[in-house]
Write an enzyme that holds these catalytic residues in place. Structure first.
Site, PDB file in Angstrom:
ATOM      1  N   GLY A  49      39.145  33.555  41.103  1.00  0.00           N
ATOM      2  CA  GLY A  49      40.263  34.250  40.488  1.00  0.00           C
ATOM      3  C   GLY A  49      40.444  35.585  41.184  1.00  0.00           C
ATOM      4  N   GLN A  54      43.277  44.086  41.887  1.00  0.00           N
ATOM      5  CA  GLN A  54      42.150  43.953  42.820  1.00  0.00           C
ATOM      6  C   GLN A  54      42.589  44.016  44.280  1.00  0.00           C
ATOM      7  OE1 GLN A  54      40.474  40.252  40.754  1.00  0.00           O
ATOM      8  NE2 GLN A  54      38.644  41.265  41.530  1.00  0.00           N
ATOM      9  N   CYS A 105      32.587  38.983  40.046  1.00  0.00           N
ATOM     10  CA  CYS A 105      33.889  39.597  40.301  1.00  0.00           C
ATOM     11  C   CYS A 105      33.935  40.041  41.755  1.00  0.00           C
ATOM     12  CB  CYS A 105      34.073  40.799  39.363  1.00  0.00           C
ATOM     13  SG  CYS A 105      35.672  41.597  39.520  1.00  0.00           S
ATOM     14  N   LEU A 106      35.021  39.726  42.453  1.00  0.00           N
ATOM     15  CA  LEU A 106      35.124  40.136  43.854  1.00  0.00           C
ATOM     16  C   LEU A 106      35.146  41.658  43.992  1.00  0.00           C
ATOM     17  CD1 LEU A 106      37.684  37.538  45.296  1.00  0.00           C
ATOM     18  CD2 LEU A 106      35.185  37.540  45.479  1.00  0.00           C
ATOM     19  N   HIS A 147      39.113  36.711  32.151  1.00  0.00           N
ATOM     20  CA  HIS A 147      38.570  37.700  33.089  1.00  0.00           C
ATOM     21  C   HIS A 147      39.707  38.320  33.916  1.00  0.00           C
ATOM     22  CE1 HIS A 147      35.400  38.943  36.212  1.00  0.00           C
ATOM     23  NE2 HIS A 147      36.548  39.155  36.829  1.00  0.00           N
ATOM     24  N   GLU A 148      40.597  37.456  34.417  1.00  0.00           N
ATOM     25  CA  GLU A 148      41.685  37.960  35.273  1.00  0.00           C
ATOM     26  C   GLU A 148      42.703  38.765  34.463  1.00  0.00           C
ATOM     27  OE1 GLU A 148      41.178  37.909  38.330  1.00  0.00           O
ATOM     28  OE2 GLU A 148      39.501  36.522  38.168  1.00  0.00           O
ATOM     29  N   HIS A 151      41.676  42.234  34.000  1.00  0.00           N
ATOM     30  CA  HIS A 151      41.960  43.110  35.147  1.00  0.00           C
ATOM     31  C   HIS A 151      43.333  43.777  35.012  1.00  0.00           C
ATOM     32  CE1 HIS A 151      38.640  42.761  37.915  1.00  0.00           C
ATOM     33  NE2 HIS A 151      38.660  41.440  37.899  1.00  0.00           N
TER      34      HIS A 151
HETATM   35 ZN   LIG Z   1      37.152  40.248  38.491  1.00  0.00          ZN
END
Ligand SMILES: [Zn+2]
Length: 183
Positions: A49, A54, A105-106, A147-148, A151
């Protein structure tokens, strides 16, 4: 297409409230290119994701999904998740059941932790063709979508952890946790 630079924890863009994309602009070349670039960036870094903030775009958009048979995804899970671009999502938990599982998480590289979230959700959003869509999700997709969407509100998964006891570097995760996760 282009691989975008991923903001890491500490960059203020990850703590801003992202703005909705006007539905009429979803099919614009700019938004379509952003979606393509976000998919390419997510795949490049083996994410499942990736949200607008991000990649330094504080817009209410995320991409998600797992390629069939992709074993490079660093989250242990048996579930499939189709590729999706989700714009202006609104999430409603279904019922009161919760589920706890590992997240990464990236923007927080090489770290995993366990997060409790609602187990099932309904989502309304726009897809990349500008159509209004409604979907129900549970399991991995429900976790990724929450989660996304977090963000988009400046929330990181650390914020959702009830305790930091499970916070784990990837090497230690592989050594001490991954094997024991086969329930
Ligand atoms: Zn993340």
């Amino acid at each position: 297409m282009a691989i975008l630079k991923v903001a890491r924890m500490g960059h203020p863009v990850l703590r801003t409230i992202a703005k909705p994309i006007p539905p009429a602009e979803i099919t614009s070349a700019r938004v379509q290119r952003l979606i393509d670039d976000m998919f390419e960036t997510m795949t490049e870094y083996s994410g499942i994701g990736l949200a607008g903030p991000q990649v330094h775009e504080p817009l209410r958009i995320f991409v998600a999904g797992v390629r069939d048979g992709d074993t490079s995804i660093p989250i242990d899970d048996d579930h499939d998740m189709p590729f999706m671009a989700v714009i202006n999502p609104e999430i409603t938990p279904v019922g009161t059941a919760t589920a706890e599982d590992w997240e990464g998480c990236l923007s927080i590289p090489d770290i995993r932790g366990r997060v409790v979230r609602p187990a099932a959700i309904d989502v309304t959003a726009y897809d990349r063709s500008g159509r209004r869509v409604r979907l129900s999700a549970s399991g991995l997709p429900a976790r990724v979508i929450q989660h996304e969407t977090d963000h988009l509100d400046g929330v990181l998964f650390f914020d959702r952890m009830k305790s930091f006891d499970t916070l784990t570097f990837m090497d230690e995760f592989r050594r001490h946790w991954a094997k024991h996760e086969d329930e």
